[in-house]
Each structure stands twice: as C-alpha cells, then as structure tokens.
Enzyme design. Structure first.
Site, PDB file in Angstrom:
ATOM      1  CD  GLU A 140     -26.287  15.677 -39.492  1.00 28.22           C
ATOM      2  OE1 GLU A 140     -26.792  15.246 -38.446  1.00 28.22           O
ATOM      3  OE2 GLU A 140     -25.305  15.163 -40.029  1.00 28.22           O
ATOM      4  CE1 TYR A 199     -25.663  18.197 -37.215  1.00 22.29           C
ATOM      5  CE2 TYR A 199     -27.358  19.443 -36.076  1.00 22.29           C
ATOM      6  CZ  TYR A 199     -26.932  18.283 -36.674  1.00 22.29           C
ATOM      7  OH  TYR A 199     -27.773  17.205 -36.745  1.00 22.29           O
TER       8      TYR A 199
END
Ligand code: GDP
Ligand code: MN
Length: 378
Positions: A189, A101
């Site tokens: 993101e 991530y």
C-alpha cells in the site's frame, strides 16, 4: 509478517517507484546528522508495525537538524498502539499538492490480487470505504497476466485529471504490482501517493505485509524480519518449526494439524474453558517437537492444564507418547497433562503413557471435558 516503512520503501525503490531517500536512526544525534545531510526540512517518522502513526504523533516535520533531534528523542521510546518505537526514519520533507491512496491485496472472495485506489488519500482506506465508498475504484487482477497497461490507466484515471500525472501513476501501479509479487506480499500500500506542486507523483509512505507461507522461498525478505514486537513464545515456536499463537485462556493445547487444533479449541470453548494457545505440532512425529511444544506451553504462567489431542495418520502416536515422556523428564511441567491419542500405533502409545502414569483417552469429548474440569479446579 509485517515490514517497516523503510523496508517496504526499499522494495518499492528496487522496482522503480519514486520514493524520497531516507535514513533509519536510533538516536537524536543521528537524526540531527541525517537531517543535516539532507539539508532543508525533514520528516521524522516512527518505524513500528502499525498504521495511523501520524495521528498518534509519530510523524513530525522538522525545520532544522535541532528540531529533528528533538522530534526523534520524543518519538523514540514512544508507545504507538502498544508497540514501542525503537527506530525512526528521517526523510526529506515533500511539498504536497494532493494525496491519493493506492493499494493491492489478496482478495479472499475473488481469490486474486485486488487493486484499490482512491483520490482521498492520507486517511485510512477503511474510513473512506465507510463514509464515501464511491471514492474507491477497485480492480481484480488475473495473476496469469498481471496488471495490464490499460487497467493501470483505468485506475490512474480515477485519481487525476492531468495526463502527465495519470501516466506517472499508471507506471507506479505496475511497479507496485511487481513489488507485491516479488516480495510475496499479501498487501502492499502507498498512502499517501502524493503529487508535488511541480506535478511529480511520488510515494511518501509504504506499507507491506508478507504472506508467511512465501517466506521459505524469499530469504532476502525473511531477513527483514523484526521480531522485537513479537511474543517470545511465538519466536521460539517458529524456530522449533511449530505453528503457535498465544491466546488468553488457561487450557494449553498441543495438537497435530491446524484443522484439529481449531476443532479442539472450539470444543474447549464448548465445555466452558478458554484455550491458552493454538499450537500445531505438524505432521511429523519427531519427539523433539513435542519436547519443544511442551517447553513453550509451560512457559506461559496462565496455563493450568495441558491438553494433547493427537490424530495419528502419518504421525505415529507412539512417537508422540515417547516425546511426552521425554519432555516430562527434561522439564518440570508443574500442571496436569491430559492426553487423547488415536490412530497409527495407538495401542502401543497408550501402553507407553499408562506405564508412566498418564491418563490417556481415545474420545475427544471426554478428554476436553476433563481438561476444562482440571483448569477450573487448579
Ligand atoms: P501514517 O500516519 O502512519 O500513515 O504515516 P504517513 O507517512 O502516511 O504520514 C501521515 C501524514 O503526514 C501524511 O498523510 C501527510 O499528510 C503527512 N506527511 C508525511 N510526510 C510528509 C512530508 O514529507 N511532507 C508533508 N508536507 N507532509 C507529510
Ligand atoms: Mn500513511
């Protein structure tokens, strides 16, 4: 404003981030032909302004064009967290060795962009933050200098052991930061950032939210707006230059200034009512704005009373009064209006309103109490 995955990926691609190609389609046939074009396995992905599409069944692997068509027809029209899927992205399937991530967002505490990275990718970062907070590495960025190379390496180091992967990831962090800045994003993101079995680092998902206050200077980003899941009243309000948020109560609020609008809503609650909306008509006293505001508020059938709370600084309250009078001539309001005006040209404003039979107040408490009382009666 939220972007779709395919739009966020376009921005990432423009800044050099390795992102697999993709095609956005709206029918099963188009999905099949996109799959044929890419050859091999593809992934069919719902394009909605929501995360967790995978869990909801909105991300499906297809081994053939026929299967891609089948998934597309299932996903199109699907409801994901209250949003209807109108488009799907068809993209070549990647082989995945690991998922990480990587995200950057505007952090309120430090008032600066903050990177968050974790080797536990593919799942919600909130979940990782809850169950395994040590698996997240954070870094605050000084916006004067941007993300410095050693910082990018420090972040990438927490994701991988292989120096080649660290190098690729560090480069991607820099590109992500530049994407974030260029788009005027509040959040950007990549989840997951994958490593392929060949050791290539790639972004296979992309999520970007834009700070609405940046849009006026980013027309190319504004052009990516998809209003299909926005309430009509909010679209109308934006076009009329008003700040409007629909709420669940029955007291329609029309206020100038965001701070006064918040205080008004608090007071409505204090007197036992529920605001039907947040509406800031802004600083100008253009009567046209008042007409538009009333049109938007009255389009909500839940509204039982309309409460005006105007503080005239730059705003001339007599202009607002004329706007109210004008609006009631143009539209059938159908519910009582209570008004509190104070400040610039107040005496004139009150005269205009009284002449038209409106009850006008100067006390904020009194007018809010009255509005709540009327909402309860109707
Ligand atoms: P999200 O659920 O909305 O975050 O959608 P993602 O694009 O992140 O996909 C969810 C999950 O599906 C990923 O974490 C992967 O595990 C899997 N996935 C997505 N794309 C691919 C792909 O190309 N190949 C493989 N093998 N899995 C994928
Ligand atoms: Mn994802």
């Amino acid at each position: 404003m939220n972007l779709h995955e395919y739009q966020a990926k376009e921005i990432f691609r423009d800044h050099g981030i390795p992102v697999p190609p993709g095609k956005v389609v709206t029918s099963a046939e188009e999905a099949a032909s996109a799959a044929r074009e890419f050859g091999g396995m593809v992934v069919v992905k719902a394009q909605v302004h929501s995360g967790g599409r995978g869990k909801a069944g909105g991300v499906k692997l297809a081994r053939s064009p026929e299967e891609a068509a089948e998934h597309a027809s299932n996903i199109l029209g699907m409801d994901i967290k209250g949003l209807t899927v109108e488009k799907v992205l068809v993209t070549p399937a990647e082989d995945i060795a690991s998922e990480a991530y990587v995200g950057v967002l505007v952090d309120r505490v430090t008032q600066a962009p903050m990177f968050m990275v974790s080797s536990e990718g593919g799942v919600d970062i909130e979940e990782v933050a809850h169950t395994n907070p040590d698996a997240i590495r954070k870094l605050s960025v000084d916006p004067r200098y941007g993300l410095l190379p050693h910082q990018a390496y420090w972040l990438a180091n927490s994701l991988y052991d292989d120096p080649k992967q660290i190098k690729q990831a560090a480069k991607i962090m820099g590109q992500l930061y530049r994407s974030f800045q260029a788009a005027g994003a509040s959040m950007a993101e990549i989840n997951p950032l994958i490593v392929t079995p060949e050791g290539e680092v790639k972004a296979i998902d992309a999520k970007v939210s834009i700070d609405d206050n940046e849009l006026f200077r980013k027309p190319d980003v504004e052009a990516m707006r998809d209003s299909s899941d926005e309430p009509q009243a909010e679209i109308d309000a934006r076009e009329a230059g008003l700040t409007f948020i629909k709420l669940d109560g029955d007291v329609g609020c029309c206020v100038n200034g965001a701070g006064l609008a918040m205080a008004t809503m608090d007071l409505v609650k204090y007197y036992g009512g529920e605001p039907a909306n947040f509406l800031d008509i802004g600083g100008s006293s253009n009567p046209e704005k008042v007409v538009n505001a009333l049109r938007i508020i009255t389009s909500d059938p839940a509204v039982k009373v309309i409460l005006f709370n105007i503080f005239g600084g730059i705003t001339r309250t007599d202009d607002v009064a004329n706007g109210i009078v004008e609006a009631t001539r143009q539209i059938d309001i159908g519910v009582p209006i209570v008004i509190r005006l104070t400040g610039t040209n107040e005496e004139e404003a009150l005269k205009i309103l009284e002449r038209e039979g409106f009850s006008a107040y100067t006390s904020m408490d009194e007018v809010v109490e009255k509005a709540v009382e009327l909402a309860h009666q109707n």
